[in-house]
Write an enzyme that holds these catalytic residues in place. Sequence first.
Site, short mmCIF file in Angstrom:
data_model
loop_
_atom_site.label_atom_id
_atom_site.label_comp_id
_atom_site.label_asym_id
_atom_site.label_seq_id
_atom_site.Cartn_x
_atom_site.Cartn_y
_atom_site.Cartn_z
N ILE A 12 47.65 38.76 35.94
CA ILE A 12 48.85 37.98 36.29
C ILE A 12 49.13 36.95 35.20
CG2 ILE A 12 49.98 36.62 38.10
CD1 ILE A 12 47.92 37.79 40.09
N ALA A 74 42.62 31.56 35.81
CA ALA A 74 41.25 32.05 35.65
C ALA A 74 40.44 31.81 36.92
CB ALA A 74 40.60 31.33 34.47
N TYR A 141 36.25 33.36 49.10
CA TYR A 141 37.29 33.32 48.07
C TYR A 141 38.48 32.47 48.54
CZ TYR A 141 41.45 34.83 45.58
OH TYR A 141 42.63 34.85 44.92
N LEU A 189 43.52 48.54 45.81
CA LEU A 189 43.99 49.81 46.37
C LEU A 189 44.89 50.59 45.40
CD1 LEU A 189 44.18 51.68 48.81
CD2 LEU A 189 46.19 50.37 49.56
N ILE A 206 39.69 54.95 52.69
CA ILE A 206 40.46 54.01 53.52
C ILE A 206 39.45 53.15 54.28
CG2 ILE A 206 42.01 53.83 55.51
CD1 ILE A 206 43.23 56.53 54.60
N GLY A 281 35.77 40.77 55.52
CA GLY A 281 36.69 39.78 54.95
C GLY A 281 38.14 40.21 54.98
N1 UFG Z 1 41.63 49.18 50.52
C1 UFG Z 1 41.19 50.42 50.94
N2 UFG Z 1 40.46 51.16 50.08
C2 UFG Z 1 40.15 50.76 48.82
C3 UFG Z 1 40.60 49.50 48.39
C4 UFG Z 1 41.34 48.72 49.27
O1 UFG Z 1 41.44 50.83 52.08
O2 UFG Z 1 39.46 51.49 48.09
C5 UFG Z 1 42.43 48.36 51.43
C6 UFG Z 1 41.81 47.03 51.73
O3 UFG Z 1 40.93 47.13 52.82
C7 UFG Z 1 43.03 46.16 52.02
C8 UFG Z 1 44.12 46.79 51.16
O4 UFG Z 1 43.66 48.09 50.81
O5 UFG Z 1 43.39 46.31 53.36
C9 UFG Z 1 44.36 46.01 49.88
O6 UFG Z 1 43.12 45.78 49.26
P1 UFG Z 1 42.98 45.23 47.77
O7 UFG Z 1 41.53 45.27 47.44
O8 UFG Z 1 43.93 45.94 46.89
O9 UFG Z 1 43.51 43.73 47.89
P2 UFG Z 1 43.04 42.57 48.89
O10 UFG Z 1 44.04 42.52 50.00
O11 UFG Z 1 41.62 42.68 49.27
O12 UFG Z 1 43.12 41.27 47.98
C10 UFG Z 1 44.18 41.01 47.08
C11 UFG Z 1 43.64 40.17 45.94
C12 UFG Z 1 43.17 38.83 46.45
C13 UFG Z 1 44.25 38.17 47.26
C14 UFG Z 1 44.74 39.09 48.35
C15 UFG Z 1 45.90 38.46 49.08
O13 UFG Z 1 42.53 40.83 45.32
O14 UFG Z 1 42.84 38.01 45.34
O15 UFG Z 1 45.19 40.31 47.78
O16 UFG Z 1 46.28 39.27 50.17
F1 UFG Z 1 43.73 37.07 47.86
#
Ligand code: UFG
Length: 327
Positions: A12, A74, A141, A189, A206, A281
């Site tokens: 970003i 960062a 986090y 994802l 998933i 989380g």
């Molecule tokens: N997911 C899967 N499979 C995967 C990866 C992710 O099902 O292999 C799901 C996760 O459970 C979640 C969604 O896809 O429901 C999005 O997951 P991401 O890992 O892409 O992103 P996060 O929502 O965990 O977190 C991101 C940023 C954080 C921020 C957050 C805000 O990494 O820094 O969005 O919503 F805080």
Amino acid sequence: MKVLVTGGAGYIGSATVVQLLEAGHRVVVFDNLCQGHRAALHPEAALFEGDLLDRAAVDRVMAEYAPEGILHFASHTLVGESMERPFLYLDDNVRAGLNLLESAAEHGVRRFILSSTANLFGLHDRIPIDESAPVVPGSPYGESKHLLERILHWMDDRFGMRYAALRYFNACGAVSPDLGEDHDPETHLIPLVLQVALGQREHVTIFGDDYDTPDGTCVRDYVHVYDLARAHVLALQALDRGSRTYNLGNGRGFSVREVIEAAREVTGHPIPAVLGPRRPGDPAVLVAASDRIRGELGWEPRYTEMRDILESAWRWHQAHPRGYGDR
Ligand code: UFG
């Protein structure tokens, strides 16, 4: 304005540096290049290679460049990792921010923008989520960003430092085929799904389909990195009118299954998906109400369709199947 961008070689941060320069600002990037990439650095931005946990290095960059504003990207940013290694977040993220803020206060910096997060709203059922929603971090986090938001309140109160806390929902997409998302390990994802389409992974997992959502998988508000970057430039211009906090998202939720299905259409690849357990989380639904920044700063997201978001990310992944290639 002369601005210091921590994490300006990251996903970003690097996208924002482009728009800061286009808006006429001068930029120095402070980055330890652990997660950032030299190839993501804009040629017109100066680089100061250093670590925010090294207070002397932070003081040096302040003395050398005398920034008028700071954009602080960062950070450790992974929800799942923070559940496994809470002190990496509760300690390092907060200490890095404190080093930066204390040095900034001492050097008279009066403008500060914090990358905050939707994970402040971990246990939430009022959707969409606006800025008045109670903060209940979903993970260490989210808590680390909450602590930094609180510290910023006192920076303003004690030193007159005007700040913007920008709470990103799910950053995604690529600003160009040459500037995109490259994490190691990749846990997000959209890049994981596109790596399946590239033939680099056999399937995507998933993380749970027993959430209280229409198809049982988690719903997120995916906001394009171009639109996030734009919000920073607007917020920086507005700081002289006072500190502010904004939730930044599209206001539309997409489930994990919907993202995968849209990626199948964009890439033409079947993208096999298998069901796995929930990831600790993860809140069930995170969707932003961004009316405040729309109303106050005229921010309007350019990318609102999942298809457009995925197409931009797909162009980057096809052009750079191994990311920046520096791992
Ligand atoms: N997911 C899967 N499979 C995967 C990866 C992710 O099902 O292999 C799901 C996760 O459970 C979640 C969604 O896809 O429901 C999005 O997951 P991401 O890992 O892409 O992103 P996060 O929502 O965990 O977190 C991101 C940023 C954080 C921020 C957050 C805000 O990494 O820094 O969005 O919503 F805080």
